[in-house]
Design an enzyme around this catalytic site. Structure first.
Site, PDB file in Angstrom:
ATOM      1  CG  HIS A  48      -4.726  20.353   5.140  1.00 33.90           C
ATOM      2  ND1 HIS A  48      -5.735  20.762   5.780  1.00 33.90           N
ATOM      3  CD2 HIS A  48      -4.102  21.318   4.184  1.00 33.90           C
ATOM      4  CE1 HIS A  48      -6.020  21.929   5.304  1.00 33.90           C
ATOM      5  NE2 HIS A  48      -5.012  22.390   4.664  1.00 33.90           N
ATOM      6  CB  CYS A  80      -0.897  -0.225   1.276  1.00 28.39           C
ATOM      7  SG  CYS A  80      -1.924  -1.168   1.284  1.00 28.39           S
ATOM      8  CG  HIS A 126     -17.827   5.563   6.345  1.00 32.26           C
ATOM      9  ND1 HIS A 126     -18.470   4.843   7.044  1.00 32.26           N
ATOM     10  CD2 HIS A 126     -18.997   6.460   5.751  1.00 32.26           C
ATOM     11  CE1 HIS A 126     -19.784   4.879   7.161  1.00 32.26           C
ATOM     12  NE2 HIS A 126     -20.257   5.891   6.256  1.00 32.26           N
ATOM     13  CG  ASN A 163      -6.632  -0.692   2.488  1.00 35.70           C
ATOM     14  OD1 ASN A 163      -6.164   0.079   1.698  1.00 35.70           O
ATOM     15  ND2 ASN A 163      -6.206  -1.403   3.140  1.00 35.70           N
TER      16      ASN A 163
END
Length: 461
Positions: free
Chosen positions: A349, A187, A382, A386
């Site tokens: 951020h 990832c 949500h 993923n």
């Protein structure tokens, strides 16, 4: 005594001096040109090459690919024919996962019986890759032939010809394009691709680089009973991102962000870290990707290593001094708690890889982040699940859709991946960023953030 005076012609003296001057001035001119050339070369080398992020797009699957969690459980039961205990385990994971009923998987995984095949995974990757690239090129009115560097990354699908060759063939890109296809990098490969593009763009100045990040679900969808391998079915969902970067100074006016730093940390030398996310076969010879209980602990260790390298590059001097003093005092007095630098003084951020609820909560705790700081990543998990290496781009897209990124703001993207790796990228916004009409969040951004319960019920009582 008479002296003989020899008269020299003024004209002959002038011509002699002129010849001498012309002869010497030729050498002087050559030296001057050489010094000027060396000066220009020095100035060109001395000036730091700036790399810009021009634009990016995130893949949004059609609504027909949407799969509510209860339907997913039913499909897994009917397609895989696994035992009820394994179904209950996946249900418990899904109920606490923070995932919604809006996430998507490829159609091939909803068919009964389940179809895991080369054709299915090729269709899946072509859909996500081609759609993302096409949208990005169309949005920026770019010809595919203007791309100088192409980087694709997908961990679990490495076909021959490669994914980069697939993109070149589809869009008829130039024959001298510099192409790279990364696999098995987990990832964290999205930021790793940014690092590779950054290095290439600095060497090949004035070039345009295209990065395409995705993951193939069909390949590693697990149909056995090993719980460590069943986790991937619960967390990973369909997604991709296409990113356009440039080292041409003329592109600065159109760029959104400037890349400031990329830090890569790899702990593969440690056996525990190396095996915490591992592609393997179970006792029934069924292939899957195992995620062990060590992953959160390992991620914490690698995160600390990465931030130790990143901190001196980004933290204010006062914060660095506090951290150094604390380390000195800790060696002397050995206090029970340690001081964590305030990275919120370096970044406005945070785009955290949506590896799962536990990953986001660990980042929130370790960096002392607020609920608003983790909101982009929590909402991404949500809504989209993923999406692996592309997830940090969905989080940045959320920030842009919310109009939160201002000129001068710094954004931290950080991701974890098998190996075990932790990669981070620091961007500075260089102009006011307005959400594009094709921003993947724009249609429903007004309804976000939503309340995400810690647990939901998806099984009948």
């Amino acid at each position: 005594m008479n002296q003989t005076i020899h008269k020299v012609s003024p004209i002959s003296l002038t011509m002699s001096e002129l010849k001498t001057f012309l002869s010497s001035s030729g050498y002087i001119f050559e030296i001057f040109v050489s010094l000027l050339a060396l000066h220009l070369i020095y100035q060109r080398v001395r000036i730091r090459v700036k790399v810009y992020l021009l634009d990016f797009t995130c893949y949004r699957a059609p609504d027909s690919n949407r799969l509510p969690m209860s339907t997913l459980l039913e499909t897994i039961y009917l397609a895989n024919q696994i035992d009820q205990e394994s179904i209950d385990f996946q249900a418990r994971v899904l109920e606490r996962s923070w995932l919604s009923n809006q996430t998507s998987i490829p159609p091939s995984l909803t068919e009964i019986p389940l179809k895991k095949s080369l054709t299915s995974v090729q269709t899946e990757t072509m859909t996500t890759l081609f759609t993302s690239v096409e949208n990005l090129l169309k949005k920026n009115k770019l010809s595919p032939r203007s791309i100088d560097i192409l980087i694709t990354n997908c961990s679990l699908h490495a076909p021959t010809p490669s994914l980069s060759a697939m993109v070149i063939n589809k869009f008829h890109m130039r024959s001298n394009i510099k192409s790279f296809s990364l696999s098995g990098m987990g990832c964290a490969a999205g930021i790793l691709s940014v690092s590779l593009a950054n290095d290439l763009l600095k060497v090949h100045r004035g070039s345009l680089a295209l990065i395409v990040s995705t993951e193939a679900l069909n390949t590693h969808w697990y149909i056995g009973k090993d719980r460590s391998m069943l986790l991937t079915n619960c967390l990973f969902r369909m997604g991709a991102a296409a990113v356009l970067m440039s080292s041409n100074d003329q592109d600065r006016g159109n760029a959104k962000y400037e890349l400031l730093h990329v830090v890569r940390t790899n702990k593969a030398k440690d056996d525990r870290a190396y095996r915490c996310i591992y592609q393997d076969i179970d006792s029934k010879l069924k292939q899957g990707v195992s995620i062990t209980k060590d992953v959160i602990s390992v991620a914490g260790d690698v995160l600390k290593m990465n931030l130790t390298s990143l901190g001196p590059l980004v933290l204010p001097y006062v914060e660095l001094l506090r951290y150094v003093m604390q380390r000195v005092l800790r060696k002397i007095y050995k206090p029970s708690s340690s001081y964590t630098p305030n990275f919120k003084k370096a970044f406005e951020h945070f785009c955290i890889h949506t590896g799962g609820r536990a990953v986001i909560q660990a980042m929130e705790m370790n960096l002392n982040l607020t609920k608003e700081d983790i909101e982009p990543s929590k909402m991404t998990l949500h809504r989209f699940g993923n999406t692996s290496s592309s997830s940090v781009w969905y989080a940045l897209s959320y920030l842009e859709a919310k109009r939160r990124v201002r000129k001068g703001d710094k954004v931290l993207q950080i991701a974890f991946g098998s190996g075990f790796k932790c990669n981070s990228a620091v961007w500075r916004c260089i102009r006011e960023v307005e959400p594009d009409t094709d921003n993947t969040w724009l249609d429903f951004i007004e309804s976000y953030p939503v309340d995400v319960p810690d647990s939901v019920s998806i099984r009948p009582h």
